[in-house]
Design an enzyme around this catalytic site. Structure first.
Site, mmCIF file in Angstrom:
data_model
loop_
_atom_site.group_PDB
_atom_site.id
_atom_site.type_symbol
_atom_site.label_atom_id
_atom_site.label_comp_id
_atom_site.label_asym_id
_atom_site.label_seq_id
_atom_site.Cartn_x
_atom_site.Cartn_y
_atom_site.Cartn_z
ATOM 1 N N LYS A 156 12.068 4.490 3.135
ATOM 2 C CA LYS A 156 12.796 5.853 3.052
ATOM 3 C C LYS A 156 11.388 6.690 2.895
ATOM 4 O O LYS A 156 11.611 8.016 3.036
ATOM 5 C CB LYS A 156 13.380 6.006 1.689
ATOM 6 N N GLY A 157 10.237 6.376 2.515
ATOM 7 C CA GLY A 157 9.008 7.317 2.107
ATOM 8 C C GLY A 157 8.518 8.253 3.453
ATOM 9 O O GLY A 157 8.293 9.374 2.990
ATOM 10 N N GLU A 183 4.576 6.214 8.782
ATOM 11 C CA GLU A 183 4.555 5.773 7.369
ATOM 12 C C GLU A 183 4.006 6.749 6.510
ATOM 13 O O GLU A 183 3.354 7.785 6.733
ATOM 14 C CB GLU A 183 3.318 4.528 7.229
ATOM 15 N N ASP A 184 4.446 6.645 5.138
ATOM 16 C CA ASP A 184 4.173 7.619 4.132
ATOM 17 C C ASP A 184 2.924 7.196 3.759
ATOM 18 O O ASP A 184 1.839 8.080 3.742
ATOM 19 C CB ASP A 184 5.138 7.541 3.071
ATOM 20 N N ASP A 224 -1.184 1.120 2.167
ATOM 21 C CA ASP A 224 -1.850 0.621 1.100
ATOM 22 C C ASP A 224 -2.512 -0.802 1.224
ATOM 23 O O ASP A 224 -3.779 -0.869 1.819
ATOM 24 C CB ASP A 224 -0.770 0.595 -0.283
ATOM 25 N N LYS A 254 -4.612 4.466 1.985
ATOM 26 C CA LYS A 254 -5.448 4.032 0.654
ATOM 27 C C LYS A 254 -6.332 2.906 1.349
ATOM 28 O O LYS A 254 -6.141 1.721 0.952
ATOM 29 C CB LYS A 254 -4.624 3.561 -0.274
ATOM 30 N N PHE A 297 -1.576 6.897 -7.909
ATOM 31 C CA PHE A 297 -0.427 6.628 -7.439
ATOM 32 C C PHE A 297 0.298 8.027 -7.123
ATOM 33 O O PHE A 297 0.503 8.577 -8.214
ATOM 34 C CB PHE A 297 0.427 5.638 -8.237
ATOM 35 N N ILE A 298 1.019 8.232 -5.998
ATOM 36 C CA ILE A 298 1.261 9.358 -5.746
ATOM 37 C C ILE A 298 2.817 9.646 -5.504
ATOM 38 O O ILE A 298 3.389 8.512 -4.886
ATOM 39 C CB ILE A 298 0.579 10.079 -4.642
ATOM 40 N N ASP A 353 8.103 7.972 -3.802
ATOM 41 C CA ASP A 353 8.712 7.365 -5.014
ATOM 42 C C ASP A 353 7.884 6.614 -6.180
ATOM 43 O O ASP A 353 7.088 5.974 -5.598
ATOM 44 C CB ASP A 353 10.145 6.713 -4.728
ATOM 45 N N ARG A 386 11.150 11.522 -4.974
ATOM 46 C CA ARG A 386 11.246 11.764 -3.490
ATOM 47 C C ARG A 386 11.642 13.074 -3.070
ATOM 48 O O ARG A 386 11.213 13.629 -2.176
ATOM 49 C CB ARG A 386 12.178 10.705 -2.977
HETATM 50 P P1 IMP Z 1 1.593 -1.819 1.517
HETATM 51 O O1 IMP Z 1 2.558 -2.955 2.061
HETATM 52 O O2 IMP Z 1 0.863 -2.369 0.289
HETATM 53 O O3 IMP Z 1 0.734 -0.956 2.433
HETATM 54 O O4 IMP Z 1 2.662 -0.639 0.734
HETATM 55 C C1 IMP Z 1 3.031 0.430 1.421
HETATM 56 C C2 IMP Z 1 4.396 0.996 0.874
HETATM 57 O O5 IMP Z 1 3.864 0.975 -0.596
HETATM 58 C C3 IMP Z 1 4.254 2.351 1.069
HETATM 59 O O6 IMP Z 1 5.265 2.507 2.477
HETATM 60 C C4 IMP Z 1 4.884 2.842 0.019
HETATM 61 O O7 IMP Z 1 6.627 2.820 -0.027
HETATM 62 C C5 IMP Z 1 4.374 2.019 -1.430
HETATM 63 N N1 IMP Z 1 3.065 2.846 -1.962
HETATM 64 C C6 IMP Z 1 1.734 2.360 -1.882
HETATM 65 N N2 IMP Z 1 1.217 3.248 -2.475
HETATM 66 C C7 IMP Z 1 1.976 4.271 -3.072
HETATM 67 C C8 IMP Z 1 1.784 5.253 -3.679
HETATM 68 O O8 IMP Z 1 0.870 5.978 -4.484
HETATM 69 N N3 IMP Z 1 2.829 6.326 -4.059
HETATM 70 C C9 IMP Z 1 4.335 5.828 -3.687
HETATM 71 N N4 IMP Z 1 4.175 4.568 -2.934
HETATM 72 C C10 IMP Z 1 3.310 3.818 -2.524
HETATM 73 MG MG MG Z 2 7.948 3.052 -1.629
#
Ligand code: IMP
Ligand code: MG
Length: 172
Positions: free
Chosen positions: A41-42, A96-97, A100, A128, A149-150, A156, A162
């Protein structure tokens, strides 16, 4: 848990940066058959704002994948929704939002490849890159961040925040 008093990124900063990225994508993918694949959803607001700033036609679809509970990556990625648009021979821009660990993006990238897309690239509003564990890079990055963490602008913490137009840091 509380939010930072001031936004880390304001809606107008985000708007300006998305405009720059939209210009780059419009130039890079001009004349191609483009699918914008927005990761729910992000990335809802990012995708919505981006497509209205593009000067090229696109087809829109969504993917929903979840890898998070709270602020810790679970390391497990589930598809909750797959695209219906045929990706074969399309130039796919995944929106993507946040990237990470990169695990979510990696799983989506593998899926897009399995559908025989002509090309794929990633746009992430926030990156990140310090936390990266899976091999994935974003061609289009809004802002590099680390140590926060944002939330807000679609992002969210356990489904809260959100709706905020600006981006805030979550504080203990
Ligand atoms: P990844 O699979 O570890 O890259 O996670 C990515 C997903 O984790 C993003 O699409 C977000 O939904 C969530 N996420 C990672 N860091 C944050 C943050 O700082 N705030 C909110 N959601 C985050
Ligand atoms: Mg999320």
């Amino acid at each position: 848990m509380k939010l930072s008093d001031q936004p880390l990124f304001t809606a107008s900063q985000i708007d300006a940066r998305i405009g720059e990225l939209a210009d780059e994508i419009s130039k890079d993918l001009a004349g191609r058959d483009v699918v914008l694949l927005v990761v729910l959803k992000g990335a809802l607001h990012t995708g919505s704002d981006l497509m209205r700033k593009l000067s090229i036609p696109i087809t829109l679809d969504f993917v929903r994948a979840k890898s998070y509970a709270g602020t810790e990556s679970s390391g497990v990625v589930d598809f909750l929704l797959l695209p219906r648009v045929d990706l074969r021979d399309k130039h796919v821009v995944v929106v993507e939002d946040i990237l990470d660990s990169g695990r979510t993006a990696r799983v989506i990238a593998d899926y897009v490849r399995s559908q025989d897309a002509a090309s794929q690239c990633f746009l992430t509003l926030f990156n990140k890159s310090e936390n990266r564990q899976a091999s994935v890079t974003a061609e289009y990055v809004g802002f590099e961040i680390s140590g926060h963490f944002i939330v807000g602008y679609g992002m969210d913490y356990d489904e809260q925040f959100r709706q905020l137009p600006d981006v805030y840091a979550l504080e203990e």
